[in-house]
Structures are given as C-alpha cells and as structure tokens.
Write an enzyme that holds these catalytic residues in place. Structure first.
Site, PDB file in Angstrom:
ATOM      1  N   TRP A 135       0.832  -1.203   0.000  1.00 22.92           N
ATOM      2  CA  TRP A 135       0.000   0.000   0.000  1.00 22.92           C
ATOM      3  C   TRP A 135       0.868   1.254   0.000  1.00 22.92           C
ATOM      4  O   TRP A 135       0.359   2.357   0.125  1.00 22.92           O
ATOM      5  CB  TRP A 135      -0.937   0.013   1.207  1.00 22.92           C
ATOM      6  CG  TRP A 135      -0.261   0.247   2.536  1.00 22.92           C
ATOM      7  CD1 TRP A 135       0.985  -0.171   2.918  1.00 22.92           C
ATOM      8  CD2 TRP A 135      -0.800   0.942   3.660  1.00 22.92           C
ATOM      9  NE1 TRP A 135       1.251   0.216   4.197  1.00 22.92           N
ATOM     10  CE2 TRP A 135       0.174   0.906   4.683  1.00 22.92           C
ATOM     11  CE3 TRP A 135      -2.005   1.591   3.915  1.00 22.92           C
ATOM     12  CZ2 TRP A 135      -0.018   1.484   5.940  1.00 22.92           C
ATOM     13  CZ3 TRP A 135      -2.197   2.168   5.161  1.00 22.92           C
ATOM     14  CH2 TRP A 135      -1.210   2.112   6.158  1.00 22.92           C
TER      15      TRP A 135
ATOM     16  N   GLU B  57      -0.853  -4.288  12.047  1.00 28.93           N
ATOM     17  CA  GLU B  57      -0.242  -5.584  11.694  1.00 28.93           C
ATOM     18  C   GLU B  57       0.085  -6.464  12.903  1.00 28.93           C
ATOM     19  O   GLU B  57       0.192  -7.680  12.754  1.00 28.93           O
ATOM     20  CB  GLU B  57       1.024  -5.412  10.846  1.00 28.93           C
ATOM     21  CG  GLU B  57       0.762  -4.843   9.471  1.00 28.93           C
ATOM     22  CD  GLU B  57       2.000  -4.855   8.600  1.00 28.93           C
ATOM     23  OE1 GLU B  57       1.848  -5.081   7.379  1.00 28.93           O
ATOM     24  OE2 GLU B  57       3.127  -4.634   9.098  1.00 28.93           O
TER      25      GLU B  57
END
Length: 801
Positions: A355, A494
């Site tokens: 991203w 994450e």
C-alpha cells in the site's frame, strides 16, 4: 556526511558497506544498481544487485515440510565487475586490489545528487611502497534507460609500470541478499549464453526460470586513447570478461571506460534483447558524452520536482527525492509496474507492491502526474485478478491483494520467519483489505490534482466502484447494534491479526478500515452522480451495475460501525479488553522494542494479547484526511469526533505504539503537526533519518524504504502547508514546525506548471506562472481568492493555534 547536493562517506567500513550500497544506488526508473564495489563479486560485506522494474520470477520452496511459492524481483546479472592489480615492470603482478585488501590506505565515496553520479576514490600502497590511486565515476543513464557506464582512472605515484584490468559481466548471481530468506529457493536465472562482438565488447544473455523473461547485457571496455594491449575476451558459461593491461606512469594516468546496455523481452520495439543490447553498446558514445547527456536529463528532472528546504533536513530530503526519482522516473510512465515498497534497491519484501503508493503518489501527482497515472494503470490492469479474488472469497467487486507483483494474484507469504525464535509462523497479513481503500484514495487524489477527467471517468471510476462494491459486500448488518460491521480483517497496525485464543484470524471493526471504506463508498456515490451520461451508461453496462447498489452504498456509508472506549476511537472492537503491556520493563530488558511481536513470540507470548501497536493505525486517518474532511466523514457516519476525542485518541495511541515500521514516525509527525506541534519534530527527525541512520537496525541494507522517503517529501509539501486539491481549488492551512519554518515547494496543479509556494513563520506566498490558463482558486483557512497566471500574493498567517 551530507552537503547541499552531495552525500559522502569517508573511509571504508565493511560493517556498514551494505547500508552504503543501498543509499548510493543509482537508477533511472527502468533499472537500479546498488552502489556496490566493482572489485568484489559477492561477499559478507558486499552485495551487488541490479533490478529491473517489473522483472519478477516465481520459485517453489519447501519450508518445515510445507511447499510454498514466492515471486521475487530478480537480481539480474552483475554488470559492475572491474578489478585491477599493479603490474610492475620488473616483477610479477601483485594481488587483485579491493577496499577489503590490506594495501588500502584511503577510501571515500561521494554521491552527486544533482547529476546522478557516484564517485569512488581509493589509494593503495603495496609492500614495495608503490602507491596507486583509483578514481571511479559511475552512472545509470537517466536519458537512455538502457545505458550505464564506469570511468576508472589509475594514477601511479612514484613508479612506472602497468595496471592489469578485468572487466565484464557476471551471470552467477542469485537472490541471496536477505539472510532470513536463506533456505528458500533463490536461483531465478537459467539458459546462460556468452559471447564477444568486436575486440572490445562481450555479452551475456539468460532468462528467468518461470516467467521466461529474456535478459541480455553487453559491455564495452576501452582504455583511453587506445593505450595498452587489445582486450582479450574470457568467456565461460556464466561469465563474460575482458582482460587488458594498461601502461601507467606518474605523469600519465591510465583511464578505462566501461559502457553497458541492459534489455529484457519486456521492452517494446526490439527484435531481441541480445541484438538490442549489442547494437546499443556499439552505438553508445564515450563516457564524457554520456555523462553530459545524463546530467541534462537530471537537471530537467530536478526542475519538475523542486523542493527547497534549508539545512541538514534539506539535504536528507534531497537524498530521499533522489531515490524516489531513481525508482519512479518519467521512464516509469512507459512501463507496467507498481510501487515497490523497498524501491529497486534490494530484495527485501521480494520487491513486492504493498500500500506504500499511498505515501508516494500524493507527491508525484503534483510533479510527475504521468508517472502517477502509469502506476494507477498497473492497478487497473490487475483489476480482473482483484475481481476474481473477491469472487473466490464469496464477495462482489474487487479485492486487491496485500502484496502484488507480476500478474495481480495475492503474493503475501503464508509463513514468515521470526529471526529471534527461529520459528516459521502463520502470516495473516493478507487480511489487510484496506489496500483497496488506498488504491481508491490514490485514484481520487490523482483526479483532483491532475484534472485528468478522462482517466477518472473511465479506468479510475471502474476501479473505485469495484472497490466500493467489495466494501458493500463485506459489510454485515448487526441489528442489535443498529450498524454495519466489517469483520475478520487486519488493520495497518499488523501486530493484531486475531483475538487472543481465537480459532480464526482477523479482528472486527478496525476503525481505519471502516472509516476509509465509508469514504470510498461516498466517493463512489459522488462519481455516480457526476459522471457524464455517456460514461454512466457505459460503466453501468460494463460493470452490470444494479440500480439499487448505490442506495445500499449510501446506507452503509452512513451506518458503518466505529468503536469507541474511554473517550477515544478504538483501534478495533474489543481493543480496550486487551492487557496493558509493561512498557518500562520491556524497554529495560530489550532496549529497542520496535519489533515487539518478535520479542513476545520468542518468549512464548503473543502481541495479540496487548494494547500495543506496531505503527499508526487509528492515527492514519489524520494522515489521509485534513481535520475538516475527517470531521465531515465522521459526521456523515453519525459518529462523534471533536477536538477532545481526536486529541485524546492521538495521545492514547502515541503511548502504545512501538514504531516497528518506518512509516509510523512519519504519520505521527504529520498528525502532531496539527495536534501538538512542539512534539512533531521528534517524529519528523526520526522519519528523516530512518534510512540514513538505519533506525530499524539493518533493514536499509536490504533496500530503502520508498514510502517513508516519499512521505517525508510530502510531509513538507502537503503536511506542513495543509495543501489539498479538492473541489477544483487549492486549499492551504500552513502548520510549519519551528525547526522547519522556512521552505519552498514548486508544483504542478492541473494545467498550471511551476506554481511557487513559499512558507515563512508568519507569512505564505503563492505565485502562479504566466500562461493562458484560467486563474487558480485558492482557499487559505477562512480566506478565498482567485490568482491569475503571472501574479502572486502574500498573506499573513495567524499565530500558532
């Protein structure tokens, strides 16, 4: 050491050589070569690597009894080799010299950012007291994307004799640059062939094993003014070298020039890579001419991407911009490539596209919009694969992969290694579906900045609507809550890929995911309302758009769930139920706890149990959206967001984030510049030095962090100026830091080139260059005006809020 336009290292340090190789890499958007020594092929201190944009190959490995596939950006044959040794007139040749040899007495290297060249200088003294200085210039041509060259000058001090030189191409390379990938298959090349053409040219060709990309390099090696013996080719199955002996005296230095061409079967308008490479090197001019045209290309590029920041910070920003332009140059506009998270500078993350374009395109939009469009075209060409992935998951629309490479399938590994414990663990990061929102955000921002309605109304609209479709399909109605929910995802953090003890991975209602999904749905509705009728009809037919779909999008966009606890936005539902970490205790025991996930797993614990984030997650919302736009999205969602809630949320997560990603400090600097400006510089400084000081502990040697580098540039360009391009106007809301209170940016907005924006502590000046274009609408906080081409305006800024 940095100066305004140079980046220099004094002395040789084997322990930091690989870091220097990344930071001194040279490239042109087509390929990049690490700044490795030409005297060594490979070793503990050296990792020569050359990577062509979009050149991937897939290999199968066995890990702990599991068969896994990985697609990697391929390390191509090494064109750098050029070694040398002293050949005295009266004795046998000495040893081959290199910075690792004991004969080395002095060494330095300088990266010239303005002209895109690397100069290495070494001095050696042998046991007989013979001193040889070697100065080598290097370039990867910014004008012709297939050319590179070396010029090596040998000077004898107090003796006469000769220098023997070996120069060529090494095909015996592997993808062996990342220690934690050892044990995985790494031989991507096969089918080597070598040969020579004319006395001074050798060539090597090969292909990738699975993707069958053919690669060819040709090298021409010449001594200056025809001095020395004729080069002798030395060919083997994996290497093509020339050997030549060049006389050298104290009065007359010896110069050897090496010119190289690189082509692959992905290149258009060639009959074969080998023919193109050989023909290209035959026709290539001498080094001096190549350097002159290369410099002109760089000067033109610097004019298109101008950023004026004084002091040491300005020098680092210039280095960041240099590497951004080497990875994504105007040549990129001709290629089918994405934004590799670690540039083309190393093998970390396997050269994959994540991203990170979210941090890159906003800067490029205002300087090289044609490159931004090409990078979005990369995503568009992989839209069918994203739609297929969504169908396989039982969803509508497009589910873009967290990691992309060649063909658009999901490239995220299913296992990852914890170097602390030595264990291979399940990897659930493919559940970061927010990558789709990042793509939609870039589509919209590109359209707003460039005015490219042709793209926005066709390819851009198709991507944005298909991503909106995916989010609508992912949202489930919870009658008890009276809200839509998105479950089973992983946010930007994450660390949290599941609830403690849960059987299935993922968390529910990640605030960043839900808010950005709502924003995507709102932008899709905007497009449906504003598309010209012909485009609406074509798009509806192409996508088989049900007339009721926009109604559902509107309902979801206004009723997606955003969780809260204790007066702050929850990172995800249930975040407040997690345990608090003993932060002081872990810092005392481990010092650097950026990778807290690895530390806890090695202890037999899991970070999923704790309120601890790897990087900005909720706070990413303050990075993407201005305070006014973020408040508008929350208002449409019917969720509270005032200054108290936002400031409390910033403070809450600031104290629970380890900054295990180089992007984290950048986002925190951006957010704090609006929330608590005195604290912003600490994070800004860390973002600036992330790569040059290797803050993450050895990761920069594996490749630069392109998103973080581009993000620091955009922090100056948009973060501190409050620059937005929306509603066909330029919006400004300056928030300069005390340490960066004086700077200037020059950018392109739609048809206006070189708009000049200068920020001073108490004043902003904006100038629009003369042209036949209409005036630029400017909104500065509560003021609005039109600025005609050829005019400028100065405005006083109120005191810091």
């Amino acid at each position: 050491m940095t100066r305004a336009w140079t980046w220099s290292y004094e002395g040789y340090d084997a322990d930091t050589e690989r870091l220097r190789e990344s930071l001194c890499a040279l490239g042109n958007g087509y390929f990049v070569t690490r700044g490795a020594a030409t005297e060594e092929l490979f070793g503990p201190a050296h990792y020569p690597g050359t990577y062509a944009a979009g050149c991937y190959n897939r290999l199968t490995s066995t890990v702990d009894g599991h068969t896994v596939e990985n697609e990697d950006m391929v390390n191509l044959p090494n064109w750098l080799p050029l070694r040398y040794r002293i050949c005295p007139a009266d004795t046998a040749p000495g040893p081959w010299l290199s910075p690792d040899h004991a004969f080395l007495t002095e060494h330095r290297q300088t990266l010239d950012l303005r002209h895109g060249t690397l100069t290495r200088w070494s001095c050696y003294e042998d046991e007989a007291g013979r001193r040889l200085s070697v100065e080598q210039g290097r370039l990867v041509h910014m004008g012709d994307p297939h050319l590179a060259a070396l010029r090596t000058c040998f000077t004898a001090h107090g003796w006469s004799g000769a220098v023997e030189v070996e120069s060529g191409i090494d095909g015996a390379v592997r993808n062996a640059g990342i220690a934690r990938y050892q044990g995985l298959a790494d031989q991507h090349l096969t089918g080597w062939d070598t040969g020579d053409e004319r006395p001074d040219i050798v060539w090597l060709s090969c292909r990738t094993l699975d993707s069958d990309i053919r690669i060819a390099l040709a090298a021409r090696t010449r001594a200056s003014a025809g001095r020395g013996r004729m080069p002798r080719p030395q060919l083997s199955s994996l290497q093509a070298f020339h050997s030549l002996v060049v006389p050298v005296t104290a009065e007359v230095p010896a110069v050897v020039e090496k010119t190289v061409t690189l082509y692959t079967s992905r290149d258009p308008a060639i009959d074969s890579p080998l023919h193109a490479a050989v023909d290209g090197v035959v026709l290539a001019p001498h080094y001096r001419q190549l350097r002159a045209s290369h410099r002109r290309a760089w000067e033109n590029l610097w004019r298109q991407a101008k950023l004026e920041v004084p002091g040491e910070a300005g020098g680092i920003l210039r280095l960041h911009l240099f590497h951004l332009l080497q990875t994504l140059s105007p040549h990129t506009a001709e290629l089918d490539v994405g934004v590799p998270a670690r540039g083309l500078h190393g093998e970390a993350y396997r050269g994959h596209v994540f991203w990170d374009e979210l941090f890159v395109l906003p800067f490029l939009n205002l300087h090289l919009p044609q490159v931004s469009r090409a990078l979005l075209d990369y995503r568009y060409r992989r839209l069918p694969a994203a739609c297929h992935a969504a169908r396989e998951a039982g969803r509508a629309g497009a589910m873009y992969p967290w990691q992309s490479a060649g063909d658009g399938r999901e490239e995220t590994q299913q296992l990852h290694l914890n170097p602390r414990s030595g264990r291979w663990l399940p990897d659930h990061s493919r559940l970061q579906h927010h990558v789709g929102s990042a793509i939609a955000y870039n589509v919209w921002q590109y359209g707003q900045a460039s005015g490219d309605t042709e793209f926005l109304h066709t390819r851009g609209a198709e991507m944005l609507l298909q991503i909106a479709r995916f989010w609508a399909a992912a949202a489930d109605w919870d009658a008890a809550l009276g809200r839509y929910r998105i479950r089973g995802v992983v946010g930007p953090d994450e660390y949290h890929d599941s609830y403690p003890g849960a059987a299935a991975p993922g968390v529910d209602d990640n605030a960043y995911t839900n808010v950005t999904a709502a924003w995507v749905l709102l932008r899709a509705l905007d497009l449906c309302r504003t598309l010209p009728e012909a485009h609406q009809r074509q798009l509806s037919e192409r996508l088989q758009l049900d007339p009721e779909e926009p109604e559902r999008w509107d309902d979801i966009a206004h009723r997606l769930h955003v969780p809260y606890h204790h007066g702050v936005i929850s990172q995800f539902a249930g975040y407040e139920k997690l345990a608090e970490l003993d932060w002081d205790g872990y810092r005392q025991r481990y010092g650097d706890i950026r990778r807290l996930d690895r530390i806890l797993e090695a202890e037999g614990d899991t970070v999923n149990r704790y309120q601890a984030s790897k990087q900005a997650d909720v706070l990413m919302l303050g990075y993407l959206f201005s305070p006014a736009e973020l408040a508008s999205v929350f208002r449409l969602l019917g969720c509270p967001l005032d200054d108290d809630i936002w400031h409390a949320s910033v403070d809450y997560y600031l104290h629970r984030t380890t900054h295990g990603s180089t992007l984290s400090a950048l986002v925190h600097a951006w957010v704090l510049a609006r929330v608590h400006r005195p604290d912003a510089w600490t994070y800004c400084e860390e973002a600036l030095t992330g790569d040059v000081a290797d803050v993450q502990g050895g990761t920069t040697a594996e490749g630069i962090h392109l998103g973080a580098m581009a993000g620091t540039l955009d922090f100056v360009q948009r973060g501190m100026t409050g620059l937005e391009t929306r509603d066909q106007a330029l919006w400004l809301d300056p928030a300069p830091l005390r340490e960066l209170s004086k700077f200037g940016v020059r950018f392109r907005y739609r048809r206006h080139w070189d708009i000049d924006l200068r920020i001073r502590p108490e004043q902003v000046r904006i100038a629009v260059p003369a042209s036949e274009n209409p005036p630029v609408r400017v909104k500065l906080r509560d003021r609005s005006f039109a600025l005609a081409p050829g005019t400028s305006r100065r405005l006083d800024l109120p005191e810091e809020r």
